[in-house]
Scaffold this motif. Structure first.
Motif, PDB file in Angstrom:
ATOM      1  N   THR A  60      41.764  45.489  32.321  1.00 61.25           N
ATOM      2  CA  THR A  60      42.462  44.218  32.482  1.00 61.25           C
ATOM      3  C   THR A  60      41.456  43.094  32.707  1.00 61.25           C
ATOM      4  O   THR A  60      40.477  43.256  33.427  1.00 61.25           O
ATOM      5  CB  THR A  60      43.453  44.245  33.657  1.00 61.25           C
ATOM      6  OG1 THR A  60      42.749  44.595  34.854  1.00 61.25           O
ATOM      7  CG2 THR A  60      44.558  45.250  33.413  1.00 61.25           C
ATOM      8  N   ILE A  61      41.724  41.981  32.056  1.00 63.03           N
ATOM      9  CA  ILE A  61      40.970  40.748  32.270  1.00 63.03           C
ATOM     10  C   ILE A  61      41.950  39.776  32.919  1.00 63.03           C
ATOM     11  O   ILE A  61      42.909  39.337  32.291  1.00 63.03           O
ATOM     12  CB  ILE A  61      40.445  40.166  30.946  1.00 63.03           C
ATOM     13  CG1 ILE A  61      39.581  41.182  30.197  1.00 63.03           C
ATOM     14  CG2 ILE A  61      39.658  38.882  31.194  1.00 63.03           C
ATOM     15  CD1 ILE A  61      39.266  40.776  28.765  1.00 63.03           C
ATOM     16  N   ARG A  62      41.729  39.466  34.179  1.00 66.46           N
ATOM     17  CA  ARG A  62      42.647  38.588  34.919  1.00 66.46           C
ATOM     18  C   ARG A  62      41.940  37.271  35.220  1.00 66.46           C
ATOM     19  O   ARG A  62      40.870  37.251  35.822  1.00 66.46           O
ATOM     20  CB  ARG A  62      43.129  39.268  36.188  1.00 66.46           C
ATOM     21  CG  ARG A  62      44.169  38.477  36.957  1.00 66.46           C
ATOM     22  CD  ARG A  62      44.875  39.309  38.017  1.00 66.46           C
ATOM     23  NE  ARG A  62      45.889  40.185  37.409  1.00 66.46           N
ATOM     24  CZ  ARG A  62      45.736  41.489  37.244  1.00 66.46           C
ATOM     25  NH1 ARG A  62      44.621  42.099  37.624  1.00 66.46           N
ATOM     26  NH2 ARG A  62      46.701  42.210  36.688  1.00 66.46           N
ATOM     27  N   ILE A  63      42.547  36.158  34.781  1.00 65.74           N
ATOM     28  CA  ILE A  63      41.922  34.844  34.864  1.00 65.74           C
ATOM     29  C   ILE A  63      42.835  33.865  35.592  1.00 65.74           C
ATOM     30  O   ILE A  63      44.020  33.745  35.255  1.00 65.74           O
ATOM     31  CB  ILE A  63      41.610  34.283  33.457  1.00 65.74           C
ATOM     32  CG1 ILE A  63      40.775  35.271  32.634  1.00 65.74           C
ATOM     33  CG2 ILE A  63      40.904  32.943  33.550  1.00 65.74           C
ATOM     34  CD1 ILE A  63      40.497  34.810  31.214  1.00 65.74           C
ATOM     35  N   THR A  64      42.286  33.152  36.564  1.00 67.16           N
ATOM     36  CA  THR A  64      43.010  32.088  37.260  1.00 67.16           C
ATOM     37  C   THR A  64      42.270  30.775  37.046  1.00 67.16           C
ATOM     38  O   THR A  64      41.061  30.687  37.247  1.00 67.16           O
ATOM     39  CB  THR A  64      43.113  32.368  38.765  1.00 67.16           C
ATOM     40  OG1 THR A  64      43.839  33.588  38.968  1.00 67.16           O
ATOM     41  CG2 THR A  64      43.841  31.244  39.491  1.00 67.16           C
ATOM     42  N   GLY A  65      43.004  29.749  36.609  1.00 63.10           N
ATOM     43  CA  GLY A  65      42.387  28.455  36.356  1.00 63.10           C
ATOM     44  C   GLY A  65      43.371  27.321  36.539  1.00 63.10           C
ATOM     45  O   GLY A  65      44.570  27.538  36.770  1.00 63.10           O
ATOM     46  N   ASN A  66      42.876  26.090  36.422  1.00 65.31           N
ATOM     47  CA  ASN A  66      43.750  24.927  36.598  1.00 65.31           C
ATOM     48  C   ASN A  66      44.476  24.554  35.320  1.00 65.31           C
ATOM     49  O   ASN A  66      45.321  23.649  35.312  1.00 65.31           O
ATOM     50  CB  ASN A  66      42.946  23.731  37.114  1.00 65.31           C
ATOM     51  CG  ASN A  66      41.938  23.198  36.093  1.00 65.31           C
ATOM     52  OD1 ASN A  66      41.644  23.828  35.079  1.00 65.31           O
ATOM     53  ND2 ASN A  66      41.397  22.018  36.373  1.00 65.31           N
ATOM     54  N   GLY A  67      44.176  25.245  34.243  1.00 70.51           N
ATOM     55  CA  GLY A  67      44.826  24.995  32.959  1.00 70.51           C
ATOM     56  C   GLY A  67      43.993  25.634  31.855  1.00 70.51           C
ATOM     57  O   GLY A  67      42.808  25.915  32.059  1.00 70.51           O
ATOM     58  N   PHE A  68      44.627  25.845  30.711  1.00 68.32           N
ATOM     59  CA  PHE A  68      43.932  26.542  29.631  1.00 68.32           C
ATOM     60  C   PHE A  68      44.202  25.857  28.298  1.00 68.32           C
ATOM     61  O   PHE A  68      45.299  25.349  28.053  1.00 68.32           O
ATOM     62  CB  PHE A  68      44.372  28.005  29.577  1.00 68.32           C
ATOM     63  CG  PHE A  68      44.027  28.769  30.826  1.00 68.32           C
ATOM     64  CD1 PHE A  68      42.766  29.295  31.001  1.00 68.32           C
ATOM     65  CD2 PHE A  68      44.959  28.930  31.842  1.00 68.32           C
ATOM     66  CE1 PHE A  68      42.427  29.982  32.161  1.00 68.32           C
ATOM     67  CE2 PHE A  68      44.638  29.610  33.009  1.00 68.32           C
ATOM     68  CZ  PHE A  68      43.366  30.140  33.171  1.00 68.32           C
TER      69      PHE A  68
END
Length: 249
Positions: free
Chosen positions: A183-191
């Motif tokens: 799994t590649i789990r990404i958290t960001g302010n927008g994509f």
């Protein structure tokens, strides 16, 4: 008039993404239709994330305005009785009239799932990307670390994007293996448009040994789509949650 927020989960397999479009049925289209029938007034929802065709969600957020007297928390139950089984409203509630799911400051978490095994698994085919060749997740994790922080992600954006500013912030990115699942789990302010799928495709190339981990840093610096890897297929991607003001939806 009041504003209602929905937390929407869906299996995106049969849909042409979230946003209404002329070439196929979408999540937004179904919700607009069912809500309008339920509340007996024209309803147009506003979604937080315009997921692509075939992409799934556990916690997309949408709002709509209504004159209905039905309590906000009851709308989810009424909607779920009318929606197809691959769309579920996990929560509904009344929110402030100025709450906008795309304009309010938020953090989004997506997960890209890879099945890395000798043979495909039929029950996983709609929810993960099957990769036959062995992947080295430790190299993928090293490469992913270069993406954390605020960067110009122009190299990781498909050419169809209309945005002028391609700078985004990634707060956290993890690459983890459990058995045959990576799994590649990404958290960001927008994509950006296709950003996570291009990141996933690039990290897969690193995991295969086709690119060194530092190539991700080099791709960022070049600000050229050709410098990054291919776009990974849609079915491996799920929008897990969106957080507003320390609240998860």
């Amino acid at each position: 008039m009041k504003r209602i927020m929905l937390v929407v989960a869906y299996d995106g397999t049969k849909y042409c993404g979230w946003q209404v479009q002329p070439n196929g049925i979408t999540i937004e289209e179904v919700l607009n239709k069912v809500l309008s029938e339920l509340l007996q007034e024209p309803i147009t929802i506003i979604g937080a994330s315009r997921t692509d065709s075939g992409v799934h969600a556990l916690g997309n957020v949408a709002v709509f305005d209504t004159n209905s007297r039905i309590p906000g928390e009851k709308i989810s139950f009424a909607l779920n009785q009318r929606l197809p089984e691959d769309i579920v409203i996990r929560e509904s509630k009344e929110v402030e009239e100025d709450f906008h799911p795309r304009r309010c400051v938020s953090q989004k978490t997506y997960c890209y799932r890879i099945l890395n095994s000798r043979f495909p698994v039929p029950t996983e085919r709609l929810y993960s990307y099957f990769v036959y060749y062995p992947l080295k997740e430790e190299l993928m994790a090293e490469a992913a670390s270069y993406l954390i922080g605020t960067h110009d992600f122009k190299s990781f954006c498909s050419s169809g994007s209309q945005v002028a500013d391609t700078t985004r912030t990634i707060y956290d990115i993890k690459v983890e293996r459990s058995g045959d699942a990576i799994t590649i789990r990404i958290t960001g302010n927008g994509f950006l448009y296709n950003m996570i799928r291009i990141i996933a495709g690039t990290l897969i190339k690193v995991g295969l040994g086709a690119r060194p981990p530092v190539n991700v840093k080099e791709a960022l610096e070049k600000k050229d789509r050709a410098a990054a890897g291919p776009k990974a297929p849609a079915q491996g991607l799920t929008l897990e949650k969106i957080e507003y003001s320390n609240k998860s939806y």
